[in-house]
Motif scaffolding. Sequence first.
Motif, PDB file in Angstrom:
ATOM      1  N   HIS A 181       0.839  -1.199   0.000  1.00  0.00           N
ATOM      2  CA  HIS A 181       0.000   0.000   0.000  1.00  0.00           C
ATOM      3  C   HIS A 181       0.875   1.250   0.000  1.00  0.00           C
ATOM      4  O   HIS A 181       1.772   1.373   0.829  1.00  0.00           O
ATOM      5  CB  HIS A 181      -0.899   0.022   1.236  1.00  0.00           C
ATOM      6  CG  HIS A 181      -1.881  -1.104   1.302  1.00  0.00           C
ATOM      7  ND1 HIS A 181      -1.524  -2.393   1.648  1.00  0.00           N
ATOM      8  CD2 HIS A 181      -3.224  -1.138   1.072  1.00  0.00           C
ATOM      9  CE1 HIS A 181      -2.593  -3.166   1.632  1.00  0.00           C
ATOM     10  NE2 HIS A 181      -3.626  -2.440   1.286  1.00  0.00           N
ATOM     11  N   PHE A 182       0.565   2.186  -0.887  1.00  0.00           N
ATOM     12  CA  PHE A 182       1.316   3.436  -0.957  1.00  0.00           C
ATOM     13  C   PHE A 182       0.537   4.617  -0.364  1.00  0.00           C
ATOM     14  O   PHE A 182       1.115   5.674  -0.163  1.00  0.00           O
ATOM     15  CB  PHE A 182       1.686   3.763  -2.409  1.00  0.00           C
ATOM     16  CG  PHE A 182       2.730   2.853  -2.976  1.00  0.00           C
ATOM     17  CD1 PHE A 182       4.081   3.130  -2.806  1.00  0.00           C
ATOM     18  CD2 PHE A 182       2.378   1.704  -3.659  1.00  0.00           C
ATOM     19  CE1 PHE A 182       5.059   2.291  -3.308  1.00  0.00           C
ATOM     20  CE2 PHE A 182       3.345   0.850  -4.164  1.00  0.00           C
ATOM     21  CZ  PHE A 182       4.682   1.142  -3.991  1.00  0.00           C
ATOM     22  N   GLY A 183      -0.749   4.438  -0.106  1.00  0.00           N
ATOM     23  CA  GLY A 183      -1.578   5.565   0.293  1.00  0.00           C
ATOM     24  C   GLY A 183      -2.011   5.569   1.736  1.00  0.00           C
ATOM     25  O   GLY A 183      -2.945   6.290   2.103  1.00  0.00           O
ATOM     26  N   ARG A 184      -1.368   4.795   2.586  1.00  0.00           N
ATOM     27  CA  ARG A 184      -1.775   4.734   3.980  1.00  0.00           C
ATOM     28  C   ARG A 184      -1.187   5.876   4.799  1.00  0.00           C
ATOM     29  O   ARG A 184      -0.155   6.429   4.456  1.00  0.00           O
ATOM     30  CB  ARG A 184      -1.343   3.397   4.602  1.00  0.00           C
ATOM     31  CG  ARG A 184      -2.196   2.219   4.149  1.00  0.00           C
ATOM     32  CD  ARG A 184      -1.693   0.921   4.730  1.00  0.00           C
ATOM     33  NE  ARG A 184      -2.640  -0.162   4.545  1.00  0.00           N
ATOM     34  CZ  ARG A 184      -2.404  -1.428   4.834  1.00  0.00           C
ATOM     35  NH1 ARG A 184      -1.221  -1.766   5.334  1.00  0.00           N
ATOM     36  NH2 ARG A 184      -3.321  -2.351   4.649  1.00  0.00           N
ATOM     37  N   ARG A 185      -1.867   6.208   5.912  1.00  0.00           N
ATOM     38  CA  ARG A 185      -1.348   7.161   6.903  1.00  0.00           C
ATOM     39  C   ARG A 185      -1.543   6.563   8.282  1.00  0.00           C
ATOM     40  O   ARG A 185      -2.527   6.850   8.960  1.00  0.00           O
ATOM     41  CB  ARG A 185      -2.076   8.502   6.811  1.00  0.00           C
ATOM     42  CG  ARG A 185      -1.641   9.430   5.700  1.00  0.00           C
ATOM     43  CD  ARG A 185      -0.193   9.861   5.779  1.00  0.00           C
ATOM     44  NE  ARG A 185       0.237  10.374   7.066  1.00  0.00           N
ATOM     45  CZ  ARG A 185      -0.025  11.608   7.512  1.00  0.00           C
ATOM     46  NH1 ARG A 185      -0.727  12.445   6.800  1.00  0.00           N
ATOM     47  NH2 ARG A 185       0.444  11.994   8.691  1.00  0.00           N
ATOM     48  N   PRO A 186      -0.639   5.699   8.744  1.00  0.00           N
ATOM     49  CA  PRO A 186      -0.842   5.026  10.033  1.00  0.00           C
ATOM     50  C   PRO A 186      -0.912   5.955  11.239  1.00  0.00           C
ATOM     51  O   PRO A 186      -1.401   5.551  12.293  1.00  0.00           O
ATOM     52  CB  PRO A 186       0.363   4.087  10.136  1.00  0.00           C
ATOM     53  CG  PRO A 186       1.377   4.636   9.173  1.00  0.00           C
ATOM     54  CD  PRO A 186       0.588   5.267   8.071  1.00  0.00           C
TER      55      PRO A 186
END
Length: 226
Positions: free
Chosen positions: A184-189
């Motif tokens: 995944h490139f679009g995550r914001r943990p």
Amino acid sequence: MTSDETSQGRAARLRRRWDREAGGYDRAFAAAERRMFPDVRHRLCARAEGRTLEVAVGTGLNLEHYPRAVTAGAPGGLVGVEWSPGMLDVARRRAARLGLDRDVDLRLGDAQALDLPDDAFDTVVCTFSLCAIADHRRALAEMTRVLRPGGRLLLADHVASSVWPLRALQALADLVSVPLAGEHFGRRPLRWVTEQGLAVEEHERTRAGVIEQVVARLPAGAPVRG
């Protein structure tokens, strides 16, 4: 076929993929690391204190960056959990080369269901791995569960860019990378870190916001989140 069977089949396929790539992973990753985040591992792992858990230890690229007080602590002072047997084999060989094979406990395990007791670690580390864990929210909940009140969570990963054209390209990349490789490139943990009740002490984004580092602490007396 049930959804559980489909999920298990996909997980088995992805695990086989990581096993196949384990031998060449370090070489393939080295150029990107030198260009995008040359000092992140050292800076983050140097913050580890006390009994430390690394989730998704991979090929053990972080091992040389931990303080000696962590790796030379009591047996099991540094525990590394990895989902892929192939990657774990590489990590164990690296530990032996570094003279750490008797000091660290590297074991198979799933970040989404850690076979570890509650409140067991002073520090939990996860670098460049949440992007490839199927349920990263569940993994973060597990990291919080095993963290002692007052302990720290150290994270680094590639995340959704703060620049919208690049963020749009990442969304397009996800259309291919997620079904093919679970990447995944679009995550914001970060948002899930705060949802777990941790207090963010340090937060840094670099390279157009793509590389993110987080230092967060579980407040003393905080309830265990599941």
